[in-house]
Scaffold this active site. Structure first.
Site, PDB file in Angstrom:
ATOM      1  N   ASN A   9       7.050  25.596 -39.391  1.00 57.84           N
ATOM      2  CA  ASN A   9       8.178  26.078 -40.191  1.00 57.84           C
ATOM      3  C   ASN A   9       9.458  25.721 -39.437  1.00 57.84           C
ATOM      4  O   ASN A   9       9.800  26.363 -38.457  1.00 57.84           O
ATOM      5  CB  ASN A   9       8.049  27.599 -40.374  1.00 57.84           C
ATOM      6  CG  ASN A   9       9.237  28.205 -41.105  1.00 57.84           C
ATOM      7  OD1 ASN A   9      10.090  27.472 -41.626  1.00 57.84           O
ATOM      8  ND2 ASN A   9       9.299  29.519 -41.143  1.00 57.84           N
ATOM      9  N   TRP A  10      10.122  24.697 -39.924  1.00 61.38           N
ATOM     10  CA  TRP A  10      11.320  24.208 -39.210  1.00 61.38           C
ATOM     11  C   TRP A  10      12.515  25.132 -39.409  1.00 61.38           C
ATOM     12  O   TRP A  10      13.540  24.980 -38.745  1.00 61.38           O
ATOM     13  CB  TRP A  10      11.685  22.795 -39.679  1.00 61.38           C
ATOM     14  CG  TRP A  10      10.669  21.743 -39.374  1.00 61.38           C
ATOM     15  CD1 TRP A  10       9.448  21.915 -38.743  1.00 61.38           C
ATOM     16  CD2 TRP A  10      10.764  20.341 -39.674  1.00 61.38           C
ATOM     17  NE1 TRP A  10       8.788  20.715 -38.645  1.00 61.38           N
ATOM     18  CE2 TRP A  10       9.580  19.722 -39.210  1.00 61.38           C
ATOM     19  CE3 TRP A  10      11.733  19.547 -40.297  1.00 61.38           C
ATOM     20  CZ2 TRP A  10       9.337  18.359 -39.340  1.00 61.38           C
ATOM     21  CZ3 TRP A  10      11.497  18.185 -40.435  1.00 61.38           C
ATOM     22  CH2 TRP A  10      10.316  17.599 -39.959  1.00 61.38           C
ATOM     23  N   LYS A  11      12.410  26.056 -40.350  1.00 62.94           N
ATOM     24  CA  LYS A  11      13.516  26.984 -40.672  1.00 62.94           C
ATOM     25  C   LYS A  11      14.786  26.175 -40.962  1.00 62.94           C
ATOM     26  O   LYS A  11      14.700  25.089 -41.525  1.00 62.94           O
ATOM     27  CB  LYS A  11      13.690  28.011 -39.551  1.00 62.94           C
ATOM     28  CG  LYS A  11      12.369  28.724 -39.234  1.00 62.94           C
ATOM     29  CD  LYS A  11      12.497  29.936 -38.362  1.00 62.94           C
ATOM     30  CE  LYS A  11      11.132  30.542 -38.130  1.00 62.94           C
ATOM     31  NZ  LYS A  11      11.156  31.771 -37.343  1.00 62.94           N
ATOM     32  N   HIS A  96       8.359  34.970 -45.970  1.00 69.89           N
ATOM     33  CA  HIS A  96       8.649  34.982 -44.537  1.00 69.89           C
ATOM     34  C   HIS A  96       9.520  36.204 -44.223  1.00 69.89           C
ATOM     35  O   HIS A  96      10.367  36.582 -45.031  1.00 69.89           O
ATOM     36  CB  HIS A  96       9.363  33.693 -44.126  1.00 69.89           C
ATOM     37  CG  HIS A  96       9.409  33.537 -42.637  1.00 69.89           C
ATOM     38  ND1 HIS A  96      10.325  34.210 -41.858  1.00 69.89           N
ATOM     39  CD2 HIS A  96       8.628  32.827 -41.785  1.00 69.89           C
ATOM     40  CE1 HIS A  96      10.100  33.906 -40.581  1.00 69.89           C
ATOM     41  NE2 HIS A  96       9.077  33.072 -40.515  1.00 69.89           N
ATOM     42  N   GLU A  98      12.012  36.552 -42.459  1.00 71.21           N
ATOM     43  CA  GLU A  98      13.459  36.264 -42.512  1.00 71.21           C
ATOM     44  C   GLU A  98      13.961  36.314 -43.955  1.00 71.21           C
ATOM     45  O   GLU A  98      15.096  36.707 -44.206  1.00 71.21           O
ATOM     46  CB  GLU A  98      13.736  34.903 -41.838  1.00 71.21           C
ATOM     47  CG  GLU A  98      13.573  35.010 -40.322  1.00 71.21           C
ATOM     48  CD  GLU A  98      13.109  33.734 -39.628  1.00 71.21           C
ATOM     49  OE1 GLU A  98      13.203  32.647 -40.229  1.00 71.21           O
ATOM     50  OE2 GLU A  98      12.630  33.846 -38.481  1.00 71.21           O
ATOM     51  N   GLU A 168       2.603  37.406 -39.144  1.00 70.58           N
ATOM     52  CA  GLU A 168       3.692  37.164 -38.205  1.00 70.58           C
ATOM     53  C   GLU A 168       4.366  38.487 -37.847  1.00 70.58           C
ATOM     54  O   GLU A 168       5.218  38.972 -38.610  1.00 70.58           O
ATOM     55  CB  GLU A 168       4.735  36.235 -38.838  1.00 70.58           C
ATOM     56  CG  GLU A 168       4.195  34.885 -39.240  1.00 70.58           C
ATOM     57  CD  GLU A 168       5.278  33.814 -39.262  1.00 70.58           C
ATOM     58  OE1 GLU A 168       5.067  32.775 -38.635  1.00 70.58           O
ATOM     59  OE2 GLU A 168       6.333  34.027 -39.892  1.00 70.58           O
ATOM     60  N   GLY A 174      10.400  34.229 -32.515  1.00 73.36           N
ATOM     61  CA  GLY A 174      11.579  33.700 -31.821  1.00 73.36           C
ATOM     62  C   GLY A 174      11.988  34.500 -30.597  1.00 73.36           C
ATOM     63  O   GLY A 174      13.066  34.314 -30.049  1.00 73.36           O
ATOM     64  N   SER A 214       6.113  33.109 -31.651  1.00 71.62           N
ATOM     65  CA  SER A 214       6.151  32.578 -30.284  1.00 71.62           C
ATOM     66  C   SER A 214       4.834  31.917 -29.866  1.00 71.62           C
ATOM     67  O   SER A 214       4.422  32.010 -28.708  1.00 71.62           O
ATOM     68  CB  SER A 214       6.551  33.674 -29.289  1.00 71.62           C
ATOM     69  OG  SER A 214       7.839  34.182 -29.602  1.00 71.62           O
ATOM     70  N   GLY A 235       7.178  28.263 -35.419  1.00 73.11           N
ATOM     71  CA  GLY A 235       8.614  28.079 -35.609  1.00 73.11           C
ATOM     72  C   GLY A 235       9.161  27.131 -34.557  1.00 73.11           C
ATOM     73  O   GLY A 235       9.046  25.905 -34.663  1.00 73.11           O
TER      74      GLY A 235
HETATM   75  P1  13P Z   1       8.581  31.195 -33.610  1.00 68.42           P
HETATM   76  O1  13P Z   1       7.359  30.338 -33.392  1.00 68.42           O
HETATM   77  O2  13P Z   1       9.863  30.499 -33.317  1.00 68.42           O
HETATM   78  O3  13P Z   1       8.442  32.543 -32.946  1.00 68.42           O
HETATM   79  O4  13P Z   1       8.630  31.494 -35.194  1.00 68.42           O
HETATM   80  C1  13P Z   1       7.498  31.918 -35.853  1.00 68.42           C
HETATM   81  C2  13P Z   1       7.775  31.870 -37.301  1.00 68.42           C
HETATM   82  O5  13P Z   1       8.571  32.638 -37.820  1.00 68.42           O
HETATM   83  C3  13P Z   1       7.103  30.841 -38.104  1.00 68.42           C
HETATM   84  O6  13P Z   1       7.277  31.064 -39.464  1.00 68.42           O
END
Ligand code: 13P
Length: 251
Positions: A9-11, A96, A98, A168, A174, A214, A235
């Site tokens: 997930n590149w966000k 997600h 977020e 998650e 993150g 993470s 992420g």
């Molecule tokens: P990180 O791997 O940066 O913690 O993010 C996880 C995530 O939200 C994937 O959708």
């Protein structure tokens, strides 16, 4: 048979040209993978057409990070499922944390989005997970159960074949703070039990349940060794082809 998947997930990261370069690097490295892991990348909307082109002929699947809750029309700023399919997507991430936290996405809304995605021919990566307060209050099982039930119990056993769950924990996203393999496994096993009680054992056993938060090459091996963890939604580490494929090598 349960699929093993590592999805990136590149966000809201990379420009189109950076994204195309990253996709090409991932495709190249994925070509050498032979452990049965499915690889998926989820770039921002603006990148999808170019990344689809870059991934042509590779074994890397393309996902969106979200989709609209309507099929077409006057919904400024939204992107419909048909458009995503036309752009080359086979998947969309939905729910997600977020999106839930910053854009008010509710379980109710997610039912509509999952329905539209499946009807339009997309596979769905549905995210669930508790936040820090909920974890500290010991409510993590209840939160994850409610999210799973509220969305997925509106769908059939047949629909479940096109859905992947990503657990998650919000406090691990993150933050560099990964759930321990035991913490992740106990929730994954619990989600599988919730599914088994409603859909039956077969559906639950066949369900791919990913861990996200993470996850990196150094901890992926222990996480993926757990009986109910079938891969990861990545992420930060998915923005570097070496790290991302390094995670996929952990199976
Ligand atoms: P990180 O791997 O940066 O913690 O993010 C996880 C995530 O939200 C994937 O959708």
């Amino acid at each position: 048979m349960r699929k093993k998947i590592v999805a990136g997930n590149w966000k809201m990261n990379t420009t189109v040209s950076e994204g195309v370069a990253l996709a090409k690097a991932v495709a190249e490295k994925a070509a050498g993978l032979n452990n049965g892991a499915g690889i998926i990348v989820a770039p921002p909307f603006t990148h999808l057409v170019s990344v689809a082109e870059a991934l042509k002929g590779s074994k890397v699947g393309l996902s969106a990070q979200n989709c609209a809750d309507h099929t077409k029309g006057a919904y400024t700023g939204e992107v419909a499922v048909d458009m995503l399919v036309d752009a080359g997507c086979a998947w969309t991430i939905l729910g997600h944390s977020e999106r839930r936290q910053y854009y008010g996405e509710t379980d109710e809304k997610l039912v509509e989005k999952v329905r539209l995605a499946l009807d339009g021919g997309l596979g769905v990566i549905l995210c669930v997970g508790e936040n820090l307060d909920e974890r500290e209050a010991g409510r993590h099982f209840d939160v994850v159960k409610a999210q799973t039930e509220n969305v997925l119990f509106n769908f059939s056993a047949e629909d479940m074949k096109k859905i992947v769950i990503a657990y998650e924990p919000v406090w691990a996203i993150g933050t560099g703070k990964t759930a321990t393999a035991e913490q992740a496994e106990e929730i994954h096993a619990y989600i599988r039990k919730v599914l088994a009680d409603h859909f039956g054992k077969k559906v639950a056993e066949d369900m791919t349940i990913l861990y996200g938060g993470s996850c990196k090459p150094s901890n992926a091996k222990e996480l993926f060794a757990q009986k109910d963890i079938d891969g990861g939604l990545i992420g930060g580490a998915s923005l570097k082809a070496d790290d991302f494929i390094g995670i996929a090598l952990a199976f």
